[in-house]
Design a protein around this motif. Structure first.
Motif, PDB file in Angstrom:
ATOM      1  N   GLY A 426       0.817  -1.218   0.000  1.00  0.00           N
ATOM      2  CA  GLY A 426       0.000   0.000   0.000  1.00  0.00           C
ATOM      3  C   GLY A 426       0.840   1.252   0.000  1.00  0.00           C
ATOM      4  N   SER A 427       1.995   1.206   0.675  1.00  0.00           N
ATOM      5  CA  SER A 427       2.901   2.356   0.708  1.00  0.00           C
ATOM      6  C   SER A 427       3.530   2.595  -0.667  1.00  0.00           C
ATOM      7  CB  SER A 427       4.000   2.131   1.750  1.00  0.00           C
ATOM      8  OG  SER A 427       3.452   2.009   3.041  1.00  0.00           O
ATOM      9  N   GLN A 428       3.930   1.521  -1.332  1.00  0.00           N
ATOM     10  CA  GLN A 428       4.576   1.649  -2.640  1.00  0.00           C
ATOM     11  C   GLN A 428       3.625   2.193  -3.702  1.00  0.00           C
ATOM     12  OE1 GLN A 428       6.241  -2.198  -3.513  1.00  0.00           O
ATOM     13  NE2 GLN A 428       7.721  -2.091  -1.821  1.00  0.00           N
ATOM     14  N   ALA A 429       2.314   1.956  -3.507  1.00  0.00           N
ATOM     15  CA  ALA A 429       1.327   2.442  -4.474  1.00  0.00           C
ATOM     16  C   ALA A 429       1.256   3.961  -4.506  1.00  0.00           C
ATOM     17  CB  ALA A 429      -0.049   1.862  -4.148  1.00  0.00           C
ATOM     18  N   VAL A 430       1.690   4.600  -3.412  1.00  0.00           N
ATOM     19  CA  VAL A 430       1.683   6.075  -3.363  1.00  0.00           C
ATOM     20  C   VAL A 430       3.091   6.562  -3.040  1.00  0.00           C
ATOM     21  CG1 VAL A 430      -0.763   6.336  -2.770  1.00  0.00           C
ATOM     22  CG2 VAL A 430       0.903   5.943  -0.951  1.00  0.00           C
ATOM     23  N   ALA A 431       4.079   5.894  -3.603  1.00  0.00           N
ATOM     24  CA  ALA A 431       5.479   6.196  -3.291  1.00  0.00           C
ATOM     25  C   ALA A 431       5.878   7.613  -3.669  1.00  0.00           C
ATOM     26  CB  ALA A 431       6.390   5.197  -4.000  1.00  0.00           C
ATOM     27  N   SER A 432       5.117   8.246  -4.575  1.00  0.00           N
ATOM     28  CA  SER A 432       5.444   9.613  -4.994  1.00  0.00           C
ATOM     29  C   SER A 432       5.184  10.623  -3.872  1.00  0.00           C
ATOM     30  CB  SER A 432       4.628   9.993  -6.234  1.00  0.00           C
ATOM     31  OG  SER A 432       3.230   9.893  -5.956  1.00  0.00           O
ATOM     32  N   GLN A 433       4.380  10.260  -2.898  1.00  0.00           N
ATOM     33  CA  GLN A 433       4.097  11.148  -1.774  1.00  0.00           C
ATOM     34  C   GLN A 433       5.231  11.068  -0.755  1.00  0.00           C
ATOM     35  OE1 GLN A 433       0.147  10.546  -0.193  1.00  0.00           O
ATOM     36  NE2 GLN A 433      -0.725  10.123  -2.208  1.00  0.00           N
ATOM     37  N   SER A 434       5.113  11.838   0.331  1.00  0.00           N
ATOM     38  CA  SER A 434       6.135  11.815   1.377  1.00  0.00           C
ATOM     39  C   SER A 434       6.157  10.440   2.047  1.00  0.00           C
ATOM     40  CB  SER A 434       5.858  12.897   2.417  1.00  0.00           C
ATOM     41  OG  SER A 434       4.696  12.582   3.157  1.00  0.00           O
ATOM     42  N   ALA A 435       7.252  10.135   2.736  1.00  0.00           N
ATOM     43  CA  ALA A 435       7.396   8.825   3.385  1.00  0.00           C
ATOM     44  C   ALA A 435       6.291   8.593   4.411  1.00  0.00           C
ATOM     45  CB  ALA A 435       8.770   8.736   4.040  1.00  0.00           C
ATOM     46  N   ASP A 436       5.962   9.650   5.190  1.00  0.00           N
ATOM     47  CA  ASP A 436       4.925   9.510   6.208  1.00  0.00           C
ATOM     48  C   ASP A 436       3.550   9.268   5.577  1.00  0.00           C
ATOM     49  OD1 ASP A 436       6.843   9.840   8.094  1.00  0.00           O
ATOM     50  OD2 ASP A 436       6.296  11.896   8.643  1.00  0.00           O
ATOM     51  N   GLN A 437       3.269   9.987   4.489  1.00  0.00           N
ATOM     52  CA  GLN A 437       1.985   9.803   3.808  1.00  0.00           C
ATOM     53  C   GLN A 437       1.888   8.423   3.185  1.00  0.00           C
ATOM     54  OE1 GLN A 437       2.270  13.263   1.219  1.00  0.00           O
ATOM     55  NE2 GLN A 437       0.628  14.303   2.341  1.00  0.00           N
ATOM     56  N   ALA A 438       3.003   7.954   2.622  1.00  0.00           N
ATOM     57  CA  ALA A 438       3.015   6.621   2.016  1.00  0.00           C
ATOM     58  C   ALA A 438       2.789   5.548   3.079  1.00  0.00           C
ATOM     59  CB  ALA A 438       4.344   6.382   1.303  1.00  0.00           C
ATOM     60  N   MET A 439       3.428   5.710   4.233  1.00  0.00           N
ATOM     61  CA  MET A 439       3.252   4.729   5.302  1.00  0.00           C
ATOM     62  C   MET A 439       1.824   4.764   5.834  1.00  0.00           C
ATOM     63  SD  MET A 439       5.527   3.956   8.692  1.00  0.00           S
ATOM     64  CE  MET A 439       6.619   2.922   7.718  1.00  0.00           C
ATOM     65  N   THR A 440       1.249   5.953   5.908  1.00  0.00           N
ATOM     66  CA  THR A 440      -0.147   6.070   6.350  1.00  0.00           C
ATOM     67  C   THR A 440      -1.073   5.341   5.397  1.00  0.00           C
ATOM     68  OG1 THR A 440       0.272   8.210   7.419  1.00  0.00           O
ATOM     69  CG2 THR A 440      -2.015   7.692   6.850  1.00  0.00           C
ATOM     70  N   ALA A 441      -0.848   5.521   4.095  1.00  0.00           N
ATOM     71  CA  ALA A 441      -1.669   4.840   3.089  1.00  0.00           C
ATOM     72  C   ALA A 441      -1.515   3.326   3.198  1.00  0.00           C
ATOM     73  CB  ALA A 441      -1.276   5.313   1.694  1.00  0.00           C
ATOM     74  N   GLY A 442      -0.290   2.889   3.442  1.00  0.00           N
ATOM     75  CA  GLY A 442      -0.048   1.459   3.584  1.00  0.00           C
ATOM     76  C   GLY A 442      -0.752   0.883   4.795  1.00  0.00           C
ATOM     77  N   LEU A 443      -0.699   1.589   5.926  1.00  0.00           N
ATOM     78  CA  LEU A 443      -1.369   1.142   7.140  1.00  0.00           C
ATOM     79  C   LEU A 443      -2.875   1.053   6.924  1.00  0.00           C
ATOM     80  CD1 LEU A 443      -0.905   0.666  10.322  1.00  0.00           C
ATOM     81  CD2 LEU A 443      -1.754   3.005  10.536  1.00  0.00           C
TER      82      LEU A 443
END
Length: 476
Positions: A426-443
């Motif tokens: 889920g994080s890699q799907a929005v990898a273009s965003q910031s690291a924190d935002q990507a991790m939030t999306a992954g969670l």
């Protein structure tokens, strides 16, 4: 083969039940807490021994792998050897393994110590459940299993907190050394108080069944444990899972066709027992999802220490312990289904709220979410465990408890690997965003999938046929 309901309540009368129960519960606790103590200690171990993270993770994987292999074989061991022999042997293995691990000069010796530890744990965990249901009347079994579920659920939750405190104040070696005195006292206590409870008989072990259990359950654990590092499309992961599933399928086929099966699978023909197993798997998957994802998110996205993240979730561990004990008593009076339905519906709601977690979520909110989540888990697991084990006749106690504990361990191996991979994807799907935002999306994505498991649990509970707690099933 049809199952007919009858009001049988066969249990073994035991003098000095309290000391026996104390030995069993404490033994189970130290076995289970050691499943999760490594999670926090691994970075310290990597630094001290100069090993890579992928290598260090075998300290957790090897422990669960050994338990996963031994539990299916434990039904045979409980038929062949006495209660005293098994418990004293298991505690001795655990003590020796802990001693080796605490003073290990290198990784290989440390891993050997963990495997010997797990050999003791793989015997203790199903033995405790079998003895408890053997010595407890049906009308009080929910209360006693509630006490056992307190240990089963609270021990893994407290493991990282205990480990984090010890590592912060001393070193990873004291995670093992501090357990040695407790184990030694428990051994002496067991030698003095424990008497034989389970009936034994001369049975021949089916070597092919042992080989299939080792290959099947071992490959499943290896496959899921390797998925986080290798990826789900890795030949290692896919090969291990396919081999594991094939071996388990043939293992099951063989058990149904053996005159004296190593693990009797007749309980699965009973609908309530099958639903109890399915609810246990789906709910435990949700439990492990939260227990692994929330600390990772708090540490990596919010910069909180491992110990502090454990403290944030600690009230949830207290809540699940309270609810497991309370619902055990209540399910003896009112039956398990009302509590399980309430719990699964609430679980869906709480996981839905967890899909809204972000970097703006406060520590208080994390604590409240997890407390609500564990409140729901506590409403489900004790009643459903009691329901499942109450379907068993006396000769199937060891086989049913081995099955239930095997699936608990498999869920513990599958859950972390699956949900960490989902969060990473889920994080890699929005990898273009910031690291924190990507991790939030992954969670949020991982908890969405966990929500699907919770919905499945609701369906399984609705399929349960409510019966009075005094009823028993006899297999023809």
């Amino acid at each position: 083969m049809a199952a007919t309901t009858q009001t049988i309540d066969k249990h073994v009368q035991v003098e000095n039940r309290i000391p026996l129960i104390i030995v069993l519960m404490v033994g189970n606790f130290i076995a289970l807490i050691n499943e999760t103590v490594m999670n926090v200690a691994l970075p310290n171990i990597e630094e001290t021994l100069g090993i890579q993270t992928t290598t260090a993770h075998w300290l957790s994987t090897g422990y669960m792998l050994t338990i996963g292999i031994l539990i299916p074989i434990s039904a045979y061991l409980m038929q062949r050897f006495t209660t005293r022999q098994l418990l004293l042997t298991a505690l001795s293995f655990f003590f020796i393994g802990t001693l080796i691990a605490g003073f290990a000069p290198n990784f290989s010796i440390l891993l050997l110590g963990r495997v010997i530890q797990a050999s003791g744990s793989g015997i203790i965990i199903p033995l405790v459940t079998t003895v408890i249901i053997t010595i407890t009347p049906l009308a009080k079994r929910g209360s006693m299993l509630g006490l056992l579920m307190v240990v089963i659920l609270f021990a893994p939750a407290i493991g990282p907190v205990f480990s984090g405190l010890v590592v912060e104040q001393a070193s990873w070696r004291f995670v093992f050394i501090s357990v040695l005195p407790v184990t030694l006292v428990l051994l002496g206590f067991a030698a003095y108080y424990v008497r034989n409870v389970l009936e034994t008989k001369r049975t021949k072990i089916d070597i092919l069944s042992v080989v299939l259990a080792v290959i099947g359950f071992g490959s499943i654990v290896i496959g899921f444990s390797s998925a986080g590092a290798e990826g789900w499309t890795s030949p290692l992961v896919l090969g291990a899972l396919l081999i594991g599933l094939a071996a388990i399928a043939y293992f099951a086929y063989r058990q149904f066709n053996l005159e004296t099966p190593m693990l009797d699978l007749r309980p699965y023909k009973n609908k309530n027992f099958l639903m109890a197993i399915l609810v246990t798997i789906t709910v435990m998957m949700c439990f492990f999802a939260a227990m692994i994802l929330l600390p990772i998110f708090m540490q990596d996205a919010l910069g909180i220490s491992a110990f502090d993240s454990g403290i944030v979730l600690f009230p949830g561990g207290i809540m699940i312990a309270i609810m497991a004990l309370l619902t055990g008593r209540l399910s003896d009076r009112f039956g398990p289904k009302p509590f399980a339905i309430t719990g699964t519906v609430l679980l869906v709601a709480m996981i839905g709220l967890m899909t809204t977690i972000s970097t703006d979520t406060t520590m208080l909110q994390f604590t409240l979410l997890y407390v609500g989540f564990t409140f729901a888990i506590g409403l489900i697991l004790t009643p459903m465990t009691t329901l499942g084990l109450n379907q068993l006749t006396e000769e199937l106690y060891s086989h049913g408890s081995a099955s239930l504990n095997a699936f608990n361990q498999i869920s513990g191996a599958i859950g972390p690997a699956l949900f960490i991979t989902l969060m990473s994807g889920g994080s890699q799907a929005v990898a273009s965003q910031s690291a924190d935002q990507a991790m939030t999306a992954g969670l949020q994505f991982a908890f969405t999938i966990a929500g699907a498991f919770a919905v499945a649990a609701v369906v399984f509970v609705l399929l349960v046929k409510q019966s009075k707690p005094v009823h028993h099933y006899q297999y023809e």
